[in-house]
Design a protein around this motif. Sequence first.
Motif, PDB file in Angstrom:
ATOM      1  N   UNK A  83     -64.619  23.741 -46.888  1.00  0.00           N
ATOM      2  CA  UNK A  83     -64.563  24.303 -45.619  1.00  0.00           C
ATOM      3  C   UNK A  83     -63.082  25.150 -45.415  1.00  0.00           C
ATOM      4  N   UNK A  84     -61.921  24.753 -45.989  1.00  0.00           N
ATOM      5  CA  UNK A  84     -60.912  25.524 -45.987  1.00  0.00           C
ATOM      6  C   UNK A  84     -60.980  26.652 -46.824  1.00  0.00           C
ATOM      7  N   UNK A  85     -61.707  26.857 -47.651  1.00  0.00           N
ATOM      8  CA  UNK A  85     -61.948  27.852 -48.277  1.00  0.00           C
ATOM      9  C   UNK A  85     -62.869  29.158 -47.694  1.00  0.00           C
ATOM     10  N   UNK A  86     -63.348  28.680 -46.517  1.00  0.00           N
ATOM     11  CA  UNK A  86     -64.157  29.568 -45.861  1.00  0.00           C
ATOM     12  C   UNK A  86     -65.647  29.327 -45.773  1.00  0.00           C
ATOM     13  N   UNK A  87     -66.049  28.352 -46.777  1.00  0.00           N
ATOM     14  CA  UNK A  87     -67.409  28.140 -46.949  1.00  0.00           C
ATOM     15  C   UNK A  87     -67.927  27.536 -45.554  1.00  0.00           C
TER      16      UNK A  87
END
Lengths: 225, 239
Positions: free
Chosen positions: A131-135
């Motif tokens: 999630x922190x990678x924008x997924x």
Amino acid sequence: MNGRVNLMNFNIDLIIQSFPLLILGAGITVQITAISVGLGLVIGMFVGIARICRVTPLRWLAAVYIDFLRGTPLLVQIFLIYFALPIILNQRVDPFIAAITACGINSGAYIAEIFRAGIQAIDKGQMEAGRSLGMTWVQTMRYIIVPQAFKNIIPPLGNEFIALLKDSSLVSVIGFEELTRRGQLIIARTYGSMEIWLSVAIIYLIMTLAISRLVAYMEKRLKTS
Amino acid sequence: MIDIKDLRKSFDDHEVLKGINLHINPQEVVVIIGPSGSGKSTLLRCMNMLEVPTSGRVVVDGIELNGEANINKAREEIGMVFQRFNLFPHMTVLQNITLAPRKVRRISQEEAEKTAMELLTQVGLADKADAYPPQLSGGQQQRVAIARALAMHPKVMLFDEPTSALDPEMVKEVLDVMKDLAHKGMTMAVVTHEMGFAREVGDRLLFVDDGMIIEQGKPKEVFENPQEDRTKLFFSKIL
């Protein structure tokens, strides 16, 4: 002989004669088990994920599905699909379709719980990293969580396959000619209860042992990779 | 770059953050220190909504972090490095780094791999591209994690105790990569216990205790001349 029943009456020839028919039945047993587990895997993956997603109605629906199918006998579920469903649909249900549908949705409930446990066993840092990678949640599930969960659930999935292989004998009650039903039919003709049921049992045993060995092998290979 | 207004966060009835106001400028390196349980990690995790605040607002690069779409968009611009690395163990180092750029930024495999190799060279691990994370040491894993975050070309990097899980001899290799990043002008928020790093690299030092920013200023000044009793007490215990 004086009509005495003893082991001397054991008819080897009957076993040899019936063997090809029983093996055909075993093939069908494997077939419906494989198709049902395949179906159960797809259902189980989605229901298992739904069971832990953030959408409350989905979570609730998944719980109802799992509770209903695990809380009622498979035999009754087979009757429901083969005898009750046609009344609603106003159309006869093919025994093969009924068999794989009943076994598939039933194993789907068990596999859903296996999946849920497999997903929950993954460190929550994995979801956070994704999630922190924008997924999105779905992307993270698909590329990161589920592939790792799959690896963890192979042993319980193997157990489910074995359980279903045995439980598939229940579809003999709707006249579907898998291994157990073949045995019944041969006995109806030859009265060789002992020979045939023993043969049927041994064929089931060989199949379940083969599957558990296969699962153990896959588990070992996955562990080393 | 990051603007935080009256941020509050409670877990059940325990208030962890008690009204934080913080503005981080572009290219600024802000180091956050404080005792464990002070809320410093929670503060950092609120900056990309891994922790959802109870109230207050967080704006990153002009995007207010409210609603799923906004949060996902903002996270593309916010890299995060975790204490426990959180690499994806079922993927190679190269796949770890290229996944998000391909799936989120929708760039091609070749381009993603080219960028990944450049980043791996930058963190000194070009020869580990095809290794799996469990085959690497902690320090190597953390450097891969930094490369993975950088592959999204973020405008801000958040570091949550990036060296706390490392063996002592591996701390320097990770701090060196972070130093390099700071010198290249990356905006950074770093929660750490590495006071040497804070002093040398930080533009601003934040001392957090009991869910509040107790004191802040140039690291050198705060270290040498702390104004608040709680800061003095903390330094007396660790220095």
